[in-house]
Design an enzyme around this catalytic site. Structure first.
Site, PDB file in Angstrom:
ATOM      1  N   THR A   9       0.902  -1.140   0.000  1.00 18.77           N
ATOM      2  CA  THR A   9       0.000   0.000   0.000  1.00 18.77           C
ATOM      3  C   THR A   9       0.936   1.183   0.000  1.00 18.77           C
ATOM      4  O   THR A   9       2.027   1.095   0.552  1.00 18.77           O
ATOM      5  CB  THR A   9      -0.875   0.040   1.269  1.00 18.77           C
ATOM      6  OG1 THR A   9      -1.803  -1.044   1.264  1.00 18.77           O
ATOM      7  CG2 THR A   9      -1.686   1.324   1.360  1.00 18.77           C
ATOM      8  N   ARG A  66     -12.997  -7.990  -3.236  1.00 24.23           N
ATOM      9  CA  ARG A  66     -12.575  -7.694  -1.861  1.00 24.23           C
ATOM     10  C   ARG A  66     -12.099  -6.240  -1.764  1.00 24.23           C
ATOM     11  O   ARG A  66     -11.418  -5.730  -2.640  1.00 24.23           O
ATOM     12  CB  ARG A  66     -11.453  -8.639  -1.447  1.00 24.23           C
ATOM     13  CG  ARG A  66     -10.889  -8.399  -0.038  1.00 24.23           C
ATOM     14  CD  ARG A  66      -9.595  -7.608  -0.087  1.00 24.23           C
ATOM     15  NE  ARG A  66      -8.997  -7.449   1.243  1.00 24.23           N
ATOM     16  CZ  ARG A  66      -7.937  -6.684   1.485  1.00 24.23           C
ATOM     17  NH1 ARG A  66      -7.372  -6.011   0.503  1.00 24.23           N
ATOM     18  NH2 ARG A  66      -7.460  -6.580   2.714  1.00 24.23           N
ATOM     19  N   VAL A  67     -12.481  -5.576  -0.700  1.00 26.79           N
ATOM     20  CA  VAL A  67     -12.047  -4.206  -0.430  1.00 26.79           C
ATOM     21  C   VAL A  67     -11.389  -4.182   0.937  1.00 26.79           C
ATOM     22  O   VAL A  67     -11.956  -4.677   1.920  1.00 26.79           O
ATOM     23  CB  VAL A  67     -13.237  -3.218  -0.464  1.00 26.79           C
ATOM     24  CG1 VAL A  67     -12.776  -1.816  -0.089  1.00 26.79           C
ATOM     25  CG2 VAL A  67     -13.893  -3.219  -1.842  1.00 26.79           C
ATOM     26  N   ASP A 102      -8.806  -1.810   3.828  1.00 27.50           N
ATOM     27  CA  ASP A 102      -9.005  -0.619   4.643  1.00 27.50           C
ATOM     28  C   ASP A 102      -8.729   0.689   3.915  1.00 27.50           C
ATOM     29  O   ASP A 102      -9.245   1.736   4.305  1.00 27.50           O
ATOM     30  CB  ASP A 102      -8.113  -0.688   5.893  1.00 27.50           C
ATOM     31  CG  ASP A 102      -6.635  -0.669   5.539  1.00 27.50           C
ATOM     32  OD1 ASP A 102      -6.213  -1.512   4.723  1.00 27.50           O
ATOM     33  OD2 ASP A 102      -5.893   0.173   6.076  1.00 27.50           O
ATOM     34  N   THR A 121      -1.030   0.993   6.370  1.00 28.34           N
ATOM     35  CA  THR A 121      -0.622  -0.114   5.514  1.00 28.34           C
ATOM     36  C   THR A 121      -0.543  -1.381   6.354  1.00 28.34           C
ATOM     37  O   THR A 121      -0.021  -1.354   7.465  1.00 28.34           O
ATOM     38  CB  THR A 121       0.739   0.150   4.847  1.00 28.34           C
ATOM     39  OG1 THR A 121       1.199  -1.054   4.203  1.00 28.34           O
ATOM     40  CG2 THR A 121       1.795   0.596   5.844  1.00 28.34           C
ATOM     41  N   GLY A 122      -1.062  -2.488   5.817  1.00 29.90           N
ATOM     42  CA  GLY A 122      -1.001  -3.730   6.578  1.00 29.90           C
ATOM     43  C   GLY A 122      -2.168  -4.628   6.255  1.00 29.90           C
ATOM     44  O   GLY A 122      -2.743  -4.561   5.160  1.00 29.90           O
TER      45      GLY A 122
END
Length: 304
Positions: free
Chosen positions: A172, A200-201, A203, A222-223
């Protein structure tokens, strides 16, 4: 050479990240190229800030630079989903107005972050998804590329080797900025998770989870996206600063605890936090005329 800081008002600050994770083998293929790409993104945004531009302009410019770099999982370089094509998400938020714009599940749009900004500024909506978002990008005159343009040789090799989403890489990219008028902004863009289900979405485009900016704090995460969604991580950090009178450093440490990933955060006095719980997070800062970039946990950032 980095541009000089603004001569009046608040000293501008720009932070960027290129993702957090645990790479197989514990090494990065080309660290020098990563540092150069982070520096290019910092300079793209910081030159605008030192020229008096708004924080929103700076974060968009920085993220566009990262989206064009094949080293990161956003824009060109995005990972392949379970159906072996790229789907991208992005969000941007103006702290002064607290107006967001976001897109999810988009294809062929070269700069999803610019689509997010167009949604913020030119529509009454906060989030557009899929075909509708792509159609709006065309209406807004944004740049498109063929689907294959987004897929690098490196991603094809990784997908062919069945390394999959479990390889520990969380791609990200993002940026947060403080401008000379003390305005904050945040922007985040991603290709999601390798092998994710179509549709799929994560965060990134969920305002308050992966991206947030208000008049006190700007955050880009990010993660493992589902974790950040469950605790509304970006908003939680801001809430601790605004309502519990926590320092940015203390709030950042509390929020990142237990998460798989990290974030960059900036407050309205220029204080920075870049915590992460993985082996690395590609990250950098431009402030006071200096540009610095880091990768590993043993590289310390000092407030300047």
């Amino acid at each position: 050479m980095a541009p000089s800081p603004a001569v009046s008002g608040v000293t501008p600050v720009l932070l960027v990240h290129g993702g957090a994770g645990n790479p197989l083998g514990g090494k990065v293929d080309d660290e020098a190229a990563v540092h150069e790409a982070l520096r290019d993104a910092l300079l793209a945004g910081y030159e605008l800030l030192t020229g008096g531009a708004a924080a929103l302009d700076a974060v968009e410019a920085a993220v566009r630079s990262l989206e064009d770099c094949p080293l990161f999982n956003a824009g060109r370089g995005s990972v392949l989903n379970a159906e072996r094509h790229v789907e991208m998400d992005a969000a941007i938020m103006d702290g002064a107005s607290q107006q967001p714009g976001a897109c999810a599940g988009v294809v062929r749009v070269r700069h999803p972050i610019s689509l997010a900004r167009a949604i913020l500024e030119k529509t009454p909506h906060a989030l557009l998804v899929g075909e509708g978002a792509v159609r709006y990008a065309a209406d807004a005159g944004l740049e498109f590329e063929d689907p294959d343009w987004f897929v690098t040789d490196r991603e094809r090799a990784r997908e062919a080797n069945a390394r999959g989403a479990a390889d520990g890489e969380h791609g990200t990219v993002g940026a947060v900025a403080l401008d000379s008028d003390r305005r904050l902004a945040a922007a985040t863009s991603t290709g999601g998770v390798r092998g994710q289900l179509h549709g799929r979405v994560g965060d990134t485009p969920v305002i308050g989870a992966g991206t947030w900016a208000d008049q006190r704090v700007a955050v880009s995460c990010t993660g493992s996206g589902e974790q950040f969604i469950r605790i509304a991580a970006a908003h939680e950090l801001s809430a601790q600063v605004r309502h519990a009178n926590a320092t940015l450093a203390d709030a950042a440490a509390a929020v990142v605890d237990g998460l798989d990933g990290g974030f960059i955060a900036l407050d309205d006095d220029g204080s920075c936090a870049m915590p992460f719980n993985t082996a690395l997070m590609y990250r950098g800062r431009a402030a006071g005329g200096a540009v610095q970039t880091w990768i590993w946990t043993d590289q310390e950032e000092m407030d300047g």
